[in-house]
Scaffold this motif. Structure first.
Motif, PDB file in Angstrom:
ATOM      1  N   ARG A 145     -34.408 126.399 102.668  1.00 47.07           N
ATOM      2  CA  ARG A 145     -32.992 126.006 102.634  1.00 47.07           C
ATOM      3  C   ARG A 145     -32.875 124.585 103.176  1.00 47.07           C
ATOM      4  NH1 ARG A 145     -29.609 129.667 100.898  1.00 47.07           N
ATOM      5  NH2 ARG A 145     -30.334 131.815 100.736  1.00 47.07           N
ATOM      6  N   GLY A 146     -33.186 123.623 102.309  1.00 48.26           N
ATOM      7  CA  GLY A 146     -33.203 122.224 102.725  1.00 48.26           C
ATOM      8  C   GLY A 146     -32.064 121.383 102.194  1.00 48.26           C
ATOM      9  N   LEU A 147     -31.140 122.008 101.448  1.00 45.08           N
ATOM     10  CA  LEU A 147     -30.001 121.261 100.899  1.00 45.08           C
ATOM     11  C   LEU A 147     -28.826 121.336 101.864  1.00 45.08           C
ATOM     12  CD1 LEU A 147     -30.158 122.371  97.148  1.00 45.08           C
ATOM     13  CD2 LEU A 147     -30.917 120.204  98.138  1.00 45.08           C
ATOM     14  N   LYS A 148     -28.448 120.184 102.394  1.00 45.37           N
ATOM     15  CA  LYS A 148     -27.361 120.118 103.355  1.00 45.37           C
ATOM     16  C   LYS A 148     -26.003 120.196 102.650  1.00 45.37           C
ATOM     17  CE  LYS A 148     -30.193 117.182 106.363  1.00 45.37           C
ATOM     18  NZ  LYS A 148     -30.320 115.849 107.013  1.00 45.37           N
ATOM     19  N   SER A 149     -24.960 120.242 103.449  1.00 49.95           N
ATOM     20  CA  SER A 149     -23.612 120.348 102.898  1.00 49.95           C
ATOM     21  C   SER A 149     -23.305 119.201 101.943  1.00 49.95           C
ATOM     22  CB  SER A 149     -22.585 120.376 104.037  1.00 49.95           C
ATOM     23  OG  SER A 149     -21.268 120.368 103.526  1.00 49.95           O
TER      24      SER A 149
ATOM     25  N   LYS B 203     -16.780 126.108  99.432  1.00 45.42           N
ATOM     26  CA  LYS B 203     -16.096 124.812  99.454  1.00 45.42           C
ATOM     27  C   LYS B 203     -16.320 124.064  98.147  1.00 45.42           C
ATOM     28  CE  LYS B 203     -17.503 121.561 102.385  1.00 45.42           C
ATOM     29  NZ  LYS B 203     -17.668 120.770 103.624  1.00 45.42           N
ATOM     30  N   ALA B 204     -17.556 124.117  97.623  1.00 43.50           N
ATOM     31  CA  ALA B 204     -17.862 123.426  96.361  1.00 43.50           C
ATOM     32  C   ALA B 204     -17.161 124.089  95.181  1.00 43.50           C
ATOM     33  CB  ALA B 204     -19.374 123.404  96.140  1.00 43.50           C
ATOM     34  N   VAL B 205     -17.137 125.419  95.164  1.00 43.65           N
ATOM     35  CA  VAL B 205     -16.536 126.144  94.037  1.00 43.65           C
ATOM     36  C   VAL B 205     -15.027 125.955  94.011  1.00 43.65           C
ATOM     37  CG1 VAL B 205     -16.088 128.444  93.116  1.00 43.65           C
ATOM     38  CG2 VAL B 205     -18.390 127.838  93.867  1.00 43.65           C
ATOM     39  N   ARG B 206     -14.395 125.977  95.183  1.00 44.75           N
ATOM     40  CA  ARG B 206     -12.932 125.818  95.226  1.00 44.75           C
ATOM     41  C   ARG B 206     -12.493 124.460  94.694  1.00 44.75           C
ATOM     42  NH1 ARG B 206     -13.492 128.462 100.550  1.00 44.75           N
ATOM     43  NH2 ARG B 206     -12.735 130.615 100.343  1.00 44.75           N
ATOM     44  N   ARG B 207     -13.367 123.471  94.782  1.00 47.42           N
ATOM     45  CA  ARG B 207     -13.001 122.128  94.344  1.00 47.42           C
ATOM     46  C   ARG B 207     -13.312 121.859  92.872  1.00 47.42           C
ATOM     47  NH1 ARG B 207     -15.082 118.776  99.715  1.00 47.42           N
ATOM     48  NH2 ARG B 207     -13.527 119.640 101.133  1.00 47.42           N
TER      49      ARG B 207
ATOM     50  N   GLN C  16     -15.206 130.662  89.414  1.00 52.15           N
ATOM     51  CA  GLN C  16     -14.671 131.556  90.439  1.00 52.15           C
ATOM     52  C   GLN C  16     -15.508 132.831  90.503  1.00 52.15           C
ATOM     53  OE1 GLN C  16     -11.697 131.069  92.604  1.00 52.15           O
ATOM     54  NE2 GLN C  16     -12.415 129.047  92.005  1.00 52.15           N
ATOM     55  N   CYS C  17     -15.868 133.378  89.346  1.00 50.49           N
ATOM     56  CA  CYS C  17     -16.722 134.572  89.292  1.00 50.49           C
ATOM     57  C   CYS C  17     -18.081 134.281  89.922  1.00 50.49           C
ATOM     58  CB  CYS C  17     -16.915 135.013  87.845  1.00 50.49           C
ATOM     59  SG  CYS C  17     -15.403 135.423  86.951  1.00 50.49           S
ATOM     60  N   LEU C  18     -18.683 133.169  89.525  1.00 47.64           N
ATOM     61  CA  LEU C  18     -20.005 132.814  90.029  1.00 47.64           C
ATOM     62  C   LEU C  18     -19.961 132.520  91.525  1.00 47.64           C
ATOM     63  CD1 LEU C  18     -22.944 132.334  89.283  1.00 47.64           C
ATOM     64  CD2 LEU C  18     -22.356 129.986  88.653  1.00 47.64           C
ATOM     65  N   GLY C  19     -18.871 131.906  91.986  1.00 50.44           N
ATOM     66  CA  GLY C  19     -18.743 131.593  93.399  1.00 50.44           C
ATOM     67  C   GLY C  19     -18.739 132.843  94.267  1.00 50.44           C
ATOM     68  N   GLU C  20     -18.051 133.889  93.822  1.00 54.19           N
ATOM     69  CA  GLU C  20     -18.017 135.123  94.610  1.00 54.19           C
ATOM     70  C   GLU C  20     -19.390 135.770  94.676  1.00 54.19           C
ATOM     71  OE1 GLU C  20     -15.827 139.459  94.348  1.00 54.19           O
ATOM     72  OE2 GLU C  20     -14.597 137.672  93.971  1.00 54.19           O
ATOM     73  N   MET C  21     -20.106 135.817  93.550  1.00 55.69           N
ATOM     74  CA  MET C  21     -21.440 136.425  93.549  1.00 55.69           C
ATOM     75  C   MET C  21     -22.438 135.621  94.365  1.00 55.69           C
ATOM     76  SD  MET C  21     -21.982 137.967  89.686  1.00 55.69           S
ATOM     77  CE  MET C  21     -21.762 136.405  88.820  1.00 55.69           C
ATOM     78  N   SER C  22     -22.406 134.291  94.214  1.00 58.44           N
ATOM     79  CA  SER C  22     -23.397 133.461  94.891  1.00 58.44           C
ATOM     80  C   SER C  22     -23.110 133.311  96.378  1.00 58.44           C
ATOM     81  CB  SER C  22     -23.481 132.078  94.226  1.00 58.44           C
ATOM     82  OG  SER C  22     -22.238 131.420  94.262  1.00 58.44           O
ATOM     83  N   THR C  23     -21.883 133.573  96.814  1.00 60.25           N
ATOM     84  CA  THR C  23     -21.588 133.576  98.240  1.00 60.25           C
ATOM     85  C   THR C  23     -22.038 134.890  98.876  1.00 60.25           C
ATOM     86  OG1 THR C  23     -19.670 132.165  97.840  1.00 60.25           O
ATOM     87  CG2 THR C  23     -19.779 133.243  99.963  1.00 60.25           C
ATOM     88  N   TRP C  24     -21.853 135.977  98.152  1.00 61.12           N
ATOM     89  CA  TRP C  24     -22.326 137.278  98.639  1.00 61.12           C
ATOM     90  C   TRP C  24     -23.848 137.283  98.768  1.00 61.12           C
ATOM     91  CZ3 TRP C  24     -20.657 141.983 100.378  1.00 61.12           C
ATOM     92  CH2 TRP C  24     -21.547 143.050 100.308  1.00 61.12           C
TER      93      TRP C  24
ATOM     94  N   THR D  76     -28.334 125.182 103.030  1.00 61.44           N
ATOM     95  CA  THR D  76     -28.058 125.598 104.396  1.00 61.44           C
ATOM     96  C   THR D  76     -26.629 126.113 104.466  1.00 61.44           C
ATOM     97  OG1 THR D  76     -27.319 123.370 105.010  1.00 61.44           O
ATOM     98  CG2 THR D  76     -29.639 123.884 105.366  1.00 61.44           C
ATOM     99  N   ASN D  77     -26.440 127.128 105.266  1.00 63.90           N
ATOM    100  CA  ASN D  77     -25.119 127.719 105.465  1.00 63.90           C
ATOM    101  C   ASN D  77     -24.368 127.936 104.149  1.00 63.90           C
ATOM    102  OD1 ASN D  77     -22.914 128.777 106.754  1.00 63.90           O
ATOM    103  ND2 ASN D  77     -22.412 126.949 107.942  1.00 63.90           N
ATOM    104  N   PRO D  78     -24.960 128.692 103.201  1.00 59.75           N
ATOM    105  CA  PRO D  78     -24.328 128.848 101.879  1.00 59.75           C
ATOM    106  C   PRO D  78     -22.977 129.534 101.929  1.00 59.75           C
ATOM    107  CG  PRO D  78     -26.131 130.407 102.170  1.00 59.75           C
ATOM    108  CD  PRO D  78     -26.198 129.466 103.334  1.00 59.75           C
ATOM    109  N   ARG D  79     -22.745 130.369 102.953  1.00 58.18           N
ATOM    110  CA  ARG D  79     -21.470 131.082 103.025  1.00 58.18           C
ATOM    111  C   ARG D  79     -20.315 130.138 103.301  1.00 58.18           C
ATOM    112  NH1 ARG D  79     -23.723 136.178 104.581  1.00 58.18           N
ATOM    113  NH2 ARG D  79     -24.532 137.001 102.619  1.00 58.18           N
ATOM    114  N   LYS D  80     -20.608 128.939 103.787  1.00 57.32           N
ATOM    115  CA  LYS D  80     -19.567 127.937 104.028  1.00 57.32           C
ATOM    116  C   LYS D  80     -19.564 126.876 102.928  1.00 57.32           C
ATOM    117  CE  LYS D  80     -18.099 124.317 107.257  1.00 57.32           C
ATOM    118  NZ  LYS D  80     -18.387 123.611 108.532  1.00 57.32           N
ATOM    119  N   ASN D  81     -20.752 126.419 102.537  1.00 54.49           N
ATOM    120  CA  ASN D  81     -20.840 125.268 101.633  1.00 54.49           C
ATOM    121  C   ASN D  81     -20.581 125.623 100.169  1.00 54.49           C
ATOM    122  OD1 ASN D  81     -21.468 123.506 103.756  1.00 54.49           O
ATOM    123  ND2 ASN D  81     -23.629 124.054 103.665  1.00 54.49           N
ATOM    124  N   ILE D  82     -21.009 126.805  99.731  1.00 54.17           N
ATOM    125  CA  ILE D  82     -20.808 127.185  98.327  1.00 54.17           C
ATOM    126  C   ILE D  82     -19.329 127.430  98.026  1.00 54.17           C
ATOM    127  CG2 ILE D  82     -21.401 128.836  96.517  1.00 54.17           C
ATOM    128  CD1 ILE D  82     -23.635 126.866  97.391  1.00 54.17           C
TER     129      ILE D  82
END
Length: 564
Positions: free
Chosen positions: A54-58, A289-293, A106-114, A281-287
């Motif tokens: 997990r080397g990709l930062k926010s 944020k990216a999907v909502r935008r 939106q669909c992909l964001g929910e799955m990839s955050t879980w 890193t910290n995908p539950r926060k960063n993903i």
């Protein structure tokens, strides 16, 4: 994560997938090895193959999401759509497709955050729908990325001809340089890929912002010629919506419909952020944020971009369809700048589009290798592809995907180039099948959550208006696939050109279903029952990892943390 979710899935106790003592393993081995052990079933296999890091930062994730939205389609490919359909049709076509893409994300964001997994889409399909669908979409995605990689490298070499119009340097030289560059960016630590995409995306974002401002200045008469344009290119009879196939309202509707396929190609790659979630890193926060935008990126870059082009360039400008154009000469942005009498800027725009093509090639090599890695995790590809370097790069997957880039040398030969372009056109349908499969996987994922007693209100990211959002996006993408080649059915009699157009439009359909049928007949796996769907493997290890919270020290850091 919400407290309710933490309580429901206790870390360190017996988890739903049978793993326990997760925190202890992380302390001894590290998070990457434990994530692999949670997926492969034992520590020994995880240590044998290694795993991605997990080397990709926010900021990497946010700019990969931004850069994935802006490609050569917005800079270059959109010109042919303007010439055929007119500015209003392009604006509507990109808007409609953008809304559907937002729904899919939106669909992909929910799955990839879980459950953020590397090359996640084929794994979601195999876990939640049908292993045969995971096989089909995985290999379909890999093939799409590999061929698009060739297309982007080829596009980059064509852009060089803007400065080398007599082709004094053999194109194979530029092909070799670009292939070596993108392999070097992918074969080392993923953070190097992330930094490269951060730089490339920054260039593209600054450029498109500058072009939008420049378009406003030109439209209002602020250019050297002081020619106020307004909406003059929309006011000529039928100029806003040109007739494509047929006449009258029918012709204008077919013109609008023809822009949808072009828009789908331009939006291709928007799902890269979910592919990168497995190394974030910290995908539950960063993903999330990216999907909502995604909505705002689509609105700002594509909707405003297509509007800006429509008011600064006439859809009847012959430069848009000039077959002899070199590099970015047929780009509507370059044409608008030239027509306004602004020197030098066309060279800068061509250079930016060149970096954009290189960036896309870099991204598609990364994405294709992770799709292949995901298929191997599903046990639907050779197991040696799971082998990772000490820095967490699946180097066999990278090598296999990069090997396809050698097909780009076919474009040096004129005859072979025709064949190559025929294959290149197939990637748009492959992209649409990917988006359809994401929607199908989400529908089954949502059913699995409900069947296994997971309250969606406890999720870190909960997509709105479901499952209607997924069904609408699925129907929209399905219609584009079905009516993609409608023009060829309006022509009689059929000759060699019509047959070529027909196969180009539809050969991707049997390829996908043949992949699906191959695995279905070979393994005879049943459809996944939502009550038994594997929504847990790999989740306990991720739940056990803790990332430090970023606390801004001043107003500038606060703004930067909001952006990236």
């Amino acid at each position: 994560m919400a407290d309710a979710e933490k309580t429901q899935y206790t870390v360190g106790a017996e988890s739903p997938n049978g793993n326990n003592d997760i925190k202890g393993v992380i302390a001894r081995k590290g998070g990457a090895v434990d994530e692999a052990a949670d997926l492969y079933g034992d520590i020994q296999t995880a240590e044998e193959y290694g795993y991605v890091e997990r080397g990709l930062k926010s900021r990497h994730i946010q700019f990969i999401a931004l850069g994935g939205t802006i490609g050569t389609g917005l800079f270059l490919g959109i010109g042919s759509a303007f010439a055929h359909a007119g500015p209003l049709s392009v604006l509507l076509g990109y808007t409609f497709t953008g809304v559907a893409v937002f729904a899919m994300m939106q669909c992909l964001g929910e799955m990839s955050t879980w459950l953020p997994l590397p090359g996640a889409i084929p794994q979601y399909c195999a876990r939640y729908v049908d292993p045969a669908l995971g096989f089909a979409v995985g290999w379909n995605n890999w093939y799409q990325c590999a061929i698009t990689l060739c297309a982007e490298i080829s596009a980059a070499t064509v852009l060089v001809t803007f400065w080398d119009q007599d082709t004094s340097i053999n194109p194979s030289v530029w092909i070799s340089i670009i292939i070596v560059l993108i392999i070097c960016l992918n074969i080392f630590a993923v953070a190097i890929y992330g930094e490269a995409e951060f730089i490339f995306a920054s260039i593209k974002i600054i450029t498109i912002l500058g072009l939008l401002i420049l378009a406003l200045v030109i439209d209002l008469g602020g250019g050297p010629k002081h020619n106020r344009l307004g909406f003059r290119f929309w006011r000529h009879p039928y100029a806003a919506m040109k007739q494509y196939v047929g006449t009258g309202n029918t012709g204008r509707f077919t013109g609008l419909w023809s822009t949808l396929v072009n828009a789908a190609f331009s939006y291709g790659g928007v799902e890269m952020v979910a592919v990168a979630a497995g190394e974030a890193t910290n995908p539950r926060k960063n993903i999330p944020k990216a999907v909502r935008r995604v909505f705002w990126r689509i609105l700002f870059f594509y909707v405003l971009g297509s509007l800006a082009i429509g008011v600064t360039v006439s859809s009847d400008d012959p430069q848009l369809t000039n077959d002899n154009a070199k590099g970015a000469q047929s780009s509507p942005w370059v044409i608008a700048i030239k027509n306004a009498g602004i020197p030098v800027l066309p060279h800068i725009i061509n250079a930016v589009i060149l970096t954009s093509a290189t960036s896309s090639g870099n991204a598609f090599l990364y994405t294709g290798s992770r799709y292949l890695f995901g298929v191997a995790q599903n046990r639907q590809a050779p197991r040696f592809l799971l082998k990772c370097s000490k820095s967490g790069v699946p180097y066999y997957c990278v090598a296999a995907t990069a090997a396809i880039s050698l097909l780009t040398y076919m474009s040096v030969s004129t005859g072979a180039n025709d064949v190559f372009l025929w294959f290149q056109n197939l990637t748009t349908i492959a992209q649409l099948f990917t988006w359809c499969c994401i929607c199908i996987a989400y529908i089954r994922f949502r059913a699995a959550l409900l069947a296994q007693g997971v309250d969606r209100d406890t999720l870190v990211f909960k997509s709105p208006w479901q499952p209607y959002t997924a069904y609408c996006a699925l129907g929209y993408f399905g219609l584009i696939i079905f009516f993609n080649g409608f023009k060829v059915f309006t022509q009689t009699p059929w000759g060699s050109d019509q047959l070529t157009d027909f196969f180009t439009a539809y050969i991707g359909v049997p390829i996908f279903f043949l992949l699906y049928a191959f695995w279905k007949i070979l393994k005879r796996d049943p459809f996944v029952n939502p009550a038994n769907a594997d929504i847990w493997s790999g989740k306990a290890a991720l739940d056990a990892e803790v990332w430090p919270e970023q606390i801004p020290r001043n107003i500038f850091e606060k703004i930067w943390f909001w952006v990236a």
